[in-house]
Design a protein around this motif. Structure first.
Motif, short mmCIF file in Angstrom:
data_model
loop_
_atom_site.label_atom_id
_atom_site.label_comp_id
_atom_site.label_asym_id
_atom_site.label_seq_id
_atom_site.Cartn_x
_atom_site.Cartn_y
_atom_site.Cartn_z
N GLY A 79 0.78 -1.23 0.00
CA GLY A 79 0.00 0.00 0.00
C GLY A 79 0.81 1.28 0.00
N SER A 80 0.23 2.28 0.63
CA SER A 80 0.64 3.68 0.55
C SER A 80 2.12 3.92 0.84
N SER A 81 2.75 4.73 -0.01
CA SER A 81 4.12 5.15 0.26
C SER A 81 4.17 6.11 1.45
N THR A 82 3.07 6.81 1.70
CA THR A 82 3.01 7.71 2.86
C THR A 82 2.95 6.92 4.15
N VAL A 83 2.14 5.87 4.19
CA VAL A 83 2.01 5.05 5.39
C VAL A 83 3.21 4.12 5.55
N PHE A 84 3.93 3.87 4.47
CA PHE A 84 5.06 2.94 4.49
C PHE A 84 6.04 3.17 5.65
N PRO A 85 6.50 4.41 5.92
CA PRO A 85 7.48 4.57 7.01
C PRO A 85 6.95 4.13 8.37
N ILE A 86 5.65 4.34 8.62
CA ILE A 86 5.07 3.90 9.89
C ILE A 86 5.02 2.38 9.93
N SER A 87 4.47 1.77 8.87
CA SER A 87 4.33 0.31 8.84
C SER A 87 5.68 -0.37 8.89
N ASP A 88 6.66 0.19 8.20
CA ASP A 88 7.99 -0.41 8.18
C ASP A 88 8.64 -0.37 9.57
N GLU A 89 8.49 0.76 10.26
CA GLU A 89 9.04 0.86 11.61
C GLU A 89 8.30 -0.06 12.58
N MET A 90 6.97 -0.13 12.42
CA MET A 90 6.19 -1.06 13.24
C MET A 90 6.67 -2.50 13.02
N ALA A 91 6.91 -2.85 11.75
CA ALA A 91 7.35 -4.20 11.42
C ALA A 91 8.69 -4.52 12.08
#
Length: 320
Positions: free
Chosen positions: A47-59
């Protein structure tokens, strides 16, 4: 930011199961199980490149605590994620910088995928130019729409006569991006020009602005906060008589920045039956109000009401 409308921590409702048993080796791609019926220890996020940094850090934080689970996060754009991965059943979660569209819900339903909307934070969408641009520091929605709504404006002087008679070099998100959709609807009045450099890699936009004095682009605030020394963010006013406001997490949280917008994740209800997916989503929601989201990632954290609502949705989806 713990006391603003987006802040504070949630209480865990379910603890991660440390061991999920022996795992088969013939895992089906996407949000599937192994051939012997046990969870395969994989969580797929698109999904979103904007949400990516949050999801990646969460992961990364989740896997630090749970080494037996592998969470992969890919930046595909909100629409690209829904269309090509999530709705076909090949991803467990889709990040989105705008709400899911009705046609995307229909596509998901055709494949027996049930998306659950979870509002997990906020963003201060940022419009930026080159550091060498010395003629503009702020813009209104109307000026932005002149440039971005169709292909008729080609030079800076087409917008304001005392601006340079030089071609505007435009960089922005691809048509599969939720940022593209949000900007098109909320700034441009429903249309978007076709003559620009579209990309799902926000770093490409930053590089384009850095390389040309006459360039302009827009992207999520996190990418600006990482590159404040490389580009110049514009102050934005919704209308001509309004005071322009610079993008910031505080202004987005307070509602004074006109390009503030919500961010979402959409887990598939069916995927939540698998412990690795459930526990990652629970971890994500519990941490969505943490201060580090603002400090380290550059987005507005969720507030307690958002966390509680999301946790209730998670509980309802699984009967926990």
């Amino acid at each position: 930011m713990a006391d603003n409308q987006f802040g504070r921590d949630a209480v865990s409702r379910r603890k991660f199961i440390a061991a999920t048993g022996a795992m088969g080796t013939a895992a089906i791609a996407g949000c599937s199980e192994t051939s012997d019926g046990n969870d395969n220890g994989e969580v797929i996020v698109k999904g979103s490149s904007t949400v990516f940094p949050i999801s990646d850090e969460m992961a990364q934080r989740f896997m630090d605590e749970n080494s037996d689970v592998n969470v992969t996060v890919d930046s595909t754009g909100s629409g690209g994620g829904f269309e090509n991965h999530f709705c076909p059943g090949d991803a467990d979660i889709n990040g989105a910088s705008r709400k899911i569209k009705s046609e995307e819900e229909d596509h998901c339903a055709e494949n027996d995928v049930t998306p659950i909307e979870m509002h997990i934070g906020g963003d201060a969408l940022t419009v930026a130019v080159s550091n060498d641009n010395d003629w503009v520091d702020s813009m209104t929605f109307d000026q932005l729409a002149q440039i971005w709504s169709d292909d008729s404006v080609t030079t800076w002087s087409d917008v304001e006569s005392d601006w340079p008679d030089e071609e505007i070099e435009l960089y922005g998100p691809d048509t599969t991006s939720g940022t593209y959709d949000w900007f098109t609807e909320n700034v441009n009045g429903g249309s978007h020009r076709t003559e620009y450099e579209g990309t799902e890699d926000d770093n490409t936009i930053i590089q384009g602005l850095e390389d040309s004095q006459y360039a302009m682009g827009y992207f999520g605030y996190a990418y600006y906060s990482e590159n404040e020394d490389r580009v110049k963010a514009l102050e934005i006013a919704e209308s001509e008589g309004d005071d322009p406001t610079a993008p910031s997490l505080q202004a987005a949280s307070e509602g004074s920045y006109p390009l503030a917008r919500p961010l979402f994740i959409y887990p598939a209800e069916e995927s939540l039956d698998r412990d690795p997916v459930y526990n990652f989503v629970e971890f994500y929601l519990e941490n969505s109000s943490a201060d580090w989201i603002a400090d380290e990632v550059g987005y507005v954290p969720a507030n307690q009401d958002m966390v509680d609502e999301n946790m209730s949705k998670l509980e309802d989806a699984t009967g926990e």
